[in-house]
Motif scaffolding. Structure first.
Motif, PDB file in Angstrom:
ATOM      1  N   GLY A 288       0.865  -1.163  -0.055  1.00  0.00           N
ATOM      2  CA  GLY A 288      -0.101  -0.031  -0.126  1.00  0.00           C
ATOM      3  C   GLY A 288       0.945   1.252   0.210  1.00  0.00           C
ATOM      4  N   ARG A 289       2.213   1.075   0.024  1.00  0.00           N
ATOM      5  CA  ARG A 289       3.148   2.323  -0.136  1.00  0.00           C
ATOM      6  C   ARG A 289       3.681   2.386  -1.395  1.00  0.00           C
ATOM      7  N   LEU A 290       4.095   3.773  -1.944  1.00  0.00           N
ATOM      8  CA  LEU A 290       4.500   4.068  -3.244  1.00  0.00           C
ATOM      9  C   LEU A 290       5.890   3.544  -3.006  1.00  0.00           C
ATOM     10  N   THR A 291       6.297   2.431  -4.062  1.00  0.00           N
ATOM     11  CA  THR A 291       7.588   2.064  -4.366  1.00  0.00           C
ATOM     12  C   THR A 291       8.356   2.588  -5.501  1.00  0.00           C
ATOM     13  N   THR A 292       9.519   2.797  -5.419  1.00  0.00           N
ATOM     14  CA  THR A 292      10.559   3.182  -6.383  1.00  0.00           C
ATOM     15  C   THR A 292      11.651   2.267  -6.625  1.00  0.00           C
ATOM     16  N   LYS A 293      12.091   2.625  -7.976  1.00  0.00           N
ATOM     17  CA  LYS A 293      13.330   1.679  -8.334  1.00  0.00           C
ATOM     18  C   LYS A 293      14.729   1.866  -7.534  1.00  0.00           C
ATOM     19  N   THR A 294      15.482   1.049  -7.815  1.00  0.00           N
ATOM     20  CA  THR A 294      17.000   1.404  -6.863  1.00  0.00           C
ATOM     21  C   THR A 294      17.968   1.616  -7.967  1.00  0.00           C
ATOM     22  N   ARG A 295      17.723   2.187  -9.124  1.00  0.00           N
ATOM     23  CA  ARG A 295      18.576   2.398 -10.187  1.00  0.00           C
ATOM     24  C   ARG A 295      18.197   3.681 -10.755  1.00  0.00           C
ATOM     25  N   ASP A 296      19.013   4.734 -11.258  1.00  0.00           N
ATOM     26  CA  ASP A 296      18.635   5.886 -11.893  1.00  0.00           C
ATOM     27  C   ASP A 296      19.672   6.288 -13.018  1.00  0.00           C
ATOM     28  N   VAL A 297      19.344   6.973 -13.772  1.00  0.00           N
ATOM     29  CA  VAL A 297      20.329   7.396 -14.841  1.00  0.00           C
ATOM     30  C   VAL A 297      19.802   8.822 -15.219  1.00  0.00           C
ATOM     31  N   ALA A 298      20.493   9.817 -15.047  1.00  0.00           N
ATOM     32  CA  ALA A 298      20.358  11.310 -15.439  1.00  0.00           C
ATOM     33  C   ALA A 298      21.114  12.072 -16.127  1.00  0.00           C
TER      34      ALA A 298
ATOM     35  N   GLU B 122      30.382  25.177  -8.022  1.00  0.00           N
ATOM     36  CA  GLU B 122      29.454  24.815  -9.387  1.00  0.00           C
ATOM     37  C   GLU B 122      28.023  24.554  -9.016  1.00  0.00           C
ATOM     38  N   LEU B 123      27.105  25.013 -10.148  1.00  0.00           N
ATOM     39  CA  LEU B 123      25.742  24.679  -9.801  1.00  0.00           C
ATOM     40  C   LEU B 123      25.381  23.845 -11.111  1.00  0.00           C
ATOM     41  N   HIS B 124      24.707  22.597 -10.674  1.00  0.00           N
ATOM     42  CA  HIS B 124      24.282  21.622 -11.764  1.00  0.00           C
ATOM     43  C   HIS B 124      22.948  21.339 -11.725  1.00  0.00           C
ATOM     44  N   PHE B 125      22.436  21.043 -13.080  1.00  0.00           N
ATOM     45  CA  PHE B 125      20.938  20.661 -13.186  1.00  0.00           C
ATOM     46  C   PHE B 125      21.125  19.190 -13.524  1.00  0.00           C
ATOM     47  N   SER B 126      20.104  18.287 -12.984  1.00  0.00           N
ATOM     48  CA  SER B 126      20.151  16.817 -13.393  1.00  0.00           C
ATOM     49  C   SER B 126      18.745  16.512 -13.590  1.00  0.00           C
ATOM     50  N   HIS B 127      18.572  15.792 -14.848  1.00  0.00           N
ATOM     51  CA  HIS B 127      17.006  15.405 -15.146  1.00  0.00           C
ATOM     52  C   HIS B 127      17.188  13.844 -15.420  1.00  0.00           C
ATOM     53  N   GLY B 128      16.420  13.252 -14.535  1.00  0.00           N
ATOM     54  CA  GLY B 128      16.317  11.654 -14.676  1.00  0.00           C
ATOM     55  C   GLY B 128      15.656  11.202 -15.876  1.00  0.00           C
ATOM     56  N   ILE B 129      16.252  10.273 -16.389  1.00  0.00           N
ATOM     57  CA  ILE B 129      15.656   9.770 -17.604  1.00  0.00           C
ATOM     58  C   ILE B 129      14.949   8.414 -17.401  1.00  0.00           C
ATOM     59  N   VAL B 130      15.164   7.740 -16.412  1.00  0.00           N
ATOM     60  CA  VAL B 130      14.407   6.381 -15.717  1.00  0.00           C
ATOM     61  C   VAL B 130      13.255   6.683 -15.185  1.00  0.00           C
ATOM     62  N   ASN B 131      12.080   6.113 -15.536  1.00  0.00           N
ATOM     63  CA  ASN B 131      10.698   5.992 -14.583  1.00  0.00           C
ATOM     64  C   ASN B 131      11.128   5.286 -13.417  1.00  0.00           C
TER      65      ASN B 131
END
Length: 189
Positions: A123-133, A152-161
Motif C-alpha cells: 500500500g506504499r509508493l515504491t520506487t526503483k533502485t537504479r537511476d540514470v540522469a 559549481e551549479l548543476h542541473f540533473s534530469h532523470g531519464i528512468v521511470n
C-alpha cells in the motif's frame, strides 16, 4: 561537498483523470546532502574528463491530495545513493587566478540502502533502485597558492521511470516519475 534540492517529476496516469477522489499529486522540493571525490583527466587545453563518485542522501516525497482530507497524504522516500557522474568539462581561458567552465554528461545512481523486505503490494509508493540522469552545469575556478576552490551549479534530469508499479492508491494515479535535482557544489582541489 554539495547541497542538492531534489524532487520527483510526476506524470499523471489515466486513472488520475477517471478517479474522482484524487485532487492533486505533487512532489515538493526537498533538501539533501552529497559528499564526493573528484577525479579529473586533462584531454586537451580546453577539455577535461571528470568522474565525481560520491554518496548522496535524499528525501523525496509525493503529496497526495483528496477531496475528503484537508491535509495531504505524504509518501516520503528517504534513501542513500552511490552516484557516479561522468562529465566532460569545457574550460575558458584563465584570467589571472579565475576561470569559468561548463560541464555536461551522465550520472548513474544505485540506491545503497535498498529495502529488500518491503512488500511492493503493501500500500506504499515504491520506487526503483537504479537511476540514470542527464547532468549539466556551470562553474568558476578560483586558484590559490595551495589549492583550487570551485563552486559549481548543476542541473540533473532523470531519464528512468522510477515508479515501481503496485496497487497503492498513490501509485495507481502516476504513470511516470523521474528525478529532478539542482545542486550547489563546493569543490576544493
Amino acid at each position: 561537498f554539495a547541497a542538492p534540492l531534489t524532487r520527483f517529476n510526476i506524470t499523471h496516469s489515466d486513472a488520475f483523470v477517471k478517479n474522482d477522489t484524487a485532487i492533486n499529486l505533487t512532489s515538493p522540493v526537498q533538501p539533501g546532502f552529497r559528499m564526493l571525490f573528484v577525479m579529473n583527466t586533462r584531454l586537451s587545453k580546453r577539455f577535461d574528463f571528470r568522474v565525481t563518485p560520491g554518496i548522496s542522501i535524499y528525501g523525496r516525497s509525493v503529496d497526495y491530495y483528496t477531496k475528503n482530507r484537508t491535509e495531504p497524504i505524504t509518501e516520503l522516500r528517504e534513501s542513500t545513493w552511490a552516484e557516479f557522474p561522468f562529465l566532460v568539462k569545457y574550460k575558458s581561458e584563465r584570467r589571472g587566478n579565475t576561470r569559468m567552465y561548463v560541464v555536461a554528461g551522465v550520472r548513474l545512481g544505485v540506491e545503497a540502502n535498498v529495502r529488500k523486505k518491503e512488500n511492493p503490494n503493501f500500500g506504499r509508493l515504491t520506487t526503483k533502485t537504479r537511476d540514470v540522469a542527464l547532468e549539466y552545469g556551470v562553474g568558476l575556478e578560483r586558484f590559490y597558492q595551495f589549492f583550487k576552490f570551485a563552486p559549481e551549479l548543476h542541473f540533473s534530469h532523470g531519464i528512468v521511470n522510477m515508479l515501481q508499479p503496485n496497487s497503492s492508491a498513490i501509485g495507481q494515479n502516476i504513470s511516470k516519475m523521474t528525478t529532478h535535482t539542482v545542486t550547489l557544489y563546493l569543490m576544493f582541489e
